[in-house]
Design a protein around this motif. Structure first.
Motif, PDB file in Angstrom:
ATOM      1  N   PHE A 122       0.829  -1.215   0.000  1.00  0.00           N
ATOM      2  CA  PHE A 122       0.000   0.000   0.000  1.00  0.00           C
ATOM      3  C   PHE A 122       0.861   1.261   0.000  1.00  0.00           C
ATOM      4  N   SER A 123       2.003   1.204   0.668  1.00  0.00           N
ATOM      5  CA  SER A 123       2.905   2.362   0.671  1.00  0.00           C
ATOM      6  C   SER A 123       3.444   2.638  -0.730  1.00  0.00           C
ATOM      7  N   MET A 124       3.757   1.590  -1.486  1.00  0.00           N
ATOM      8  CA  MET A 124       4.187   1.787  -2.868  1.00  0.00           C
ATOM      9  C   MET A 124       3.070   2.429  -3.687  1.00  0.00           C
ATOM     10  N   ALA A 125       1.851   1.945  -3.497  1.00  0.00           N
ATOM     11  CA  ALA A 125       0.713   2.509  -4.224  1.00  0.00           C
ATOM     12  C   ALA A 125       0.528   3.985  -3.886  1.00  0.00           C
ATOM     13  N   GLU A 126       0.675   4.318  -2.618  1.00  0.00           N
ATOM     14  CA  GLU A 126       0.482   5.708  -2.196  1.00  0.00           C
ATOM     15  C   GLU A 126       1.600   6.615  -2.705  1.00  0.00           C
ATOM     16  N   LEU A 127       2.826   6.114  -2.731  1.00  0.00           N
ATOM     17  CA  LEU A 127       3.935   6.873  -3.316  1.00  0.00           C
ATOM     18  C   LEU A 127       3.666   7.158  -4.789  1.00  0.00           C
ATOM     19  N   ALA A 128       3.169   6.160  -5.487  1.00  0.00           N
ATOM     20  CA  ALA A 128       2.867   6.349  -6.908  1.00  0.00           C
ATOM     21  C   ALA A 128       1.782   7.404  -7.095  1.00  0.00           C
ATOM     22  N   LYS A 129       0.709   7.297  -6.352  1.00  0.00           N
ATOM     23  CA  LYS A 129      -0.413   8.229  -6.522  1.00  0.00           C
ATOM     24  C   LYS A 129      -0.005   9.664  -6.215  1.00  0.00           C
ATOM     25  N   VAL A 130       0.803   9.854  -5.185  1.00  0.00           N
ATOM     26  CA  VAL A 130       1.280  11.200  -4.843  1.00  0.00           C
ATOM     27  C   VAL A 130       2.101  11.791  -5.986  1.00  0.00           C
ATOM     28  N   ASN A 131       2.732  10.914  -6.756  1.00  0.00           N
ATOM     29  CA  ASN A 131       3.564  11.363  -7.877  1.00  0.00           C
ATOM     30  C   ASN A 131       2.836  11.266  -9.222  1.00  0.00           C
ATOM     31  N   GLN A 132       1.507  11.268  -9.154  1.00  0.00           N
ATOM     32  CA  GLN A 132       0.658  11.269 -10.354  1.00  0.00           C
ATOM     33  C   GLN A 132       0.904  10.066 -11.264  1.00  0.00           C
ATOM     34  N   ILE A 133       1.221   8.936 -10.653  1.00  0.00           N
ATOM     35  CA  ILE A 133       1.389   7.683 -11.386  1.00  0.00           C
ATOM     36  C   ILE A 133       0.191   6.793 -11.064  1.00  0.00           C
ATOM     37  N   LYS A 134      -0.503   6.345 -12.085  1.00  0.00           N
ATOM     38  CA  LYS A 134      -1.648   5.471 -11.865  1.00  0.00           C
ATOM     39  C   LYS A 134      -1.171   4.087 -11.437  1.00  0.00           C
ATOM     40  N   VAL A 135      -2.017   3.403 -10.682  1.00  0.00           N
ATOM     41  CA  VAL A 135      -1.598   2.163 -10.028  1.00  0.00           C
ATOM     42  C   VAL A 135      -2.477   0.989 -10.427  1.00  0.00           C
ATOM     43  N   ILE A 136      -1.819  -0.126 -10.692  1.00  0.00           N
ATOM     44  CA  ILE A 136      -2.486  -1.418 -10.832  1.00  0.00           C
ATOM     45  C   ILE A 136      -1.899  -2.332  -9.761  1.00  0.00           C
ATOM     46  N   LEU A 137      -2.750  -2.835  -8.890  1.00  0.00           N
ATOM     47  CA  LEU A 137      -2.312  -3.770  -7.853  1.00  0.00           C
ATOM     48  C   LEU A 137      -2.698  -5.185  -8.257  1.00  0.00           C
ATOM     49  N   CYS A 138      -1.716  -6.075  -8.289  1.00  0.00           N
ATOM     50  CA  CYS A 138      -1.946  -7.444  -8.727  1.00  0.00           C
ATOM     51  C   CYS A 138      -2.201  -8.380  -7.554  1.00  0.00           C
ATOM     52  N   SER A 139      -3.025  -9.370  -7.804  1.00  0.00           N
ATOM     53  CA  SER A 139      -3.126 -10.472  -6.861  1.00  0.00           C
ATOM     54  C   SER A 139      -1.811 -11.239  -6.883  1.00  0.00           C
ATOM     55  N   VAL A 140      -1.457 -11.814  -5.746  1.00  0.00           N
ATOM     56  CA  VAL A 140      -0.321 -12.730  -5.688  1.00  0.00           C
ATOM     57  C   VAL A 140      -0.736 -14.028  -6.376  1.00  0.00           C
ATOM     58  N   LEU A 141       0.172 -14.617  -7.138  1.00  0.00           N
ATOM     59  CA  LEU A 141      -0.139 -15.879  -7.807  1.00  0.00           C
ATOM     60  C   LEU A 141      -0.266 -17.001  -6.774  1.00  0.00           C
ATOM     61  N   PRO A 142      -1.091 -17.997  -7.070  1.00  0.00           N
ATOM     62  CA  PRO A 142      -1.219 -19.127  -6.129  1.00  0.00           C
ATOM     63  C   PRO A 142       0.083 -19.887  -5.974  1.00  0.00           C
ATOM     64  N   ALA A 143       0.268 -20.456  -4.799  1.00  0.00           N
ATOM     65  CA  ALA A 143       1.446 -21.299  -4.527  1.00  0.00           C
ATOM     66  C   ALA A 143       1.085 -22.283  -3.424  1.00  0.00           C
ATOM     67  N   LEU A 144       1.339 -23.556  -3.673  1.00  0.00           N
ATOM     68  CA  LEU A 144       1.056 -24.593  -2.678  1.00  0.00           C
ATOM     69  C   LEU A 144       2.253 -24.840  -1.782  1.00  0.00           C
ATOM     70  N   ASP A 145       3.455 -24.586  -2.313  1.00  0.00           N
ATOM     71  CA  ASP A 145       4.686 -24.781  -1.551  1.00  0.00           C
ATOM     72  C   ASP A 145       5.815 -24.062  -2.283  1.00  0.00           C
ATOM     73  N   PHE A 146       6.967 -23.926  -1.612  1.00  0.00           N
ATOM     74  CA  PHE A 146       8.120 -23.264  -2.200  1.00  0.00           C
ATOM     75  C   PHE A 146       9.253 -24.279  -2.382  1.00  0.00           C
ATOM     76  N   PRO A 147       9.756 -24.466  -3.605  1.00  0.00           N
ATOM     77  CA  PRO A 147      10.851 -25.420  -3.820  1.00  0.00           C
ATOM     78  C   PRO A 147      12.091 -25.093  -2.991  1.00  0.00           C
ATOM     79  N   TRP A 148      12.358 -23.793  -2.787  1.00  0.00           N
ATOM     80  CA  TRP A 148      13.566 -23.387  -2.057  1.00  0.00           C
ATOM     81  C   TRP A 148      13.362 -23.333  -0.543  1.00  0.00           C
TER      82      TRP A 148
END
Length: 224
Positions: A122-148
């Motif tokens: 949200f802080s990144m989104a707010e920094l963008a908006k203050v600087n007149q940059i439009k924002v698209i926020l993405c959903s995180v992709l699904p993940a069942l586990d992490f190989p690493w």
């Protein structure tokens, strides 16, 4: 006093050498980035390996378009937040697409609560908006586990984080880009058709993401 100064210098140089947010990765590219062509609107893609690898695995998506990839493999949201000015704001884009959070859930830079993760996004989104940059926020992709880093049980955390992002986007008139629904399997993991390791999209996965991203870009650029 001399010992104290020496210790300070050593610690300072270590911190400088580490470059924790990896500000140096795109420093040269940022400095030499040409202005967007007349009539074009620059779009910056901010994220981690899922964003960074997109250019390599599905390069045709970026070819001939004013799209700038600023993904860094392994990064978490606090690292992205630190480099947001250098890798997004300074490039003067019309819009930014923020895809972040899965590495925080994996604990790549230490334990992180969902509140910590969403606050950084949200802080990144707010920094963008203050600087007149439009924002698209993405959903995180699904993940069942992490190989690493196995046995972290990320699936439900991803669902909850996506709800937080979606609700924030709705409350703040921000475009929400839902990759999750198009790529999730019956166990709340990433469909094997779209990934070779359960976390990172393969070419088929990026080809699912591409039209969704284009639709979101068209939508955000049409907003007044």
């Amino acid at each position: 006093m001399k010992n104290t100064t020496l210790i300070y210098c050593i610690l300072f140089m270590r911190g400088k050498a580490q470059d924790w947010p990896n500000l140096n990765k795109y420093q040269h590219e940022n400095t030499n980035l040409e202005p967007a062509a007349a009539g074009q609107k620059r779009i910056v893609f901010m994220g981690d390996s899922i964003t960074e690898f997109w250019t390599t695995i599905n390069p045709e998506f970026f070819t001939g378009k004013p799209y700038v990839n600023r993904g860094i493999s392994g990064q978490t949201t606090p690292q992205m937040l630190v480099r947001f000015r250098a890798d997004v704001i300074a490039l003067k884009p019309a819009a930014v697409i923020i895809l972040a959070g899965i590495n925080d859930i994996a604990g790549n830079t230490g334990p992180a609560t969902l509140d910590m993760i969403k606050n950084n996004i949200f802080s990144m989104a707010e920094l963008a908006k203050v600087n007149q940059i439009k924002v698209i926020l993405c959903s995180v992709l699904p993940a069942l586990d992490f190989p690493w880093k196995p046995n972290q049980n990320p699936a439900e955390k991803v669902v909850t984080l996506n709800e937080l992002i979606k609700n924030y986007a709705a409350a703040n008139a921000i475009v929400y880009l839902d990759y999750y629904s198009a790529m999730v399997d019956g166990r709340k993991g990433l469909l094997t058709t779209y990934s070779n390791d359960g976390v990172h999209p393969n070419k088929a996965g990026y080809q699912v993401m591409a039209p969704l991203a284009e639709e979101a870009i068209t939508k955000v650029l049409s907003k007044k």
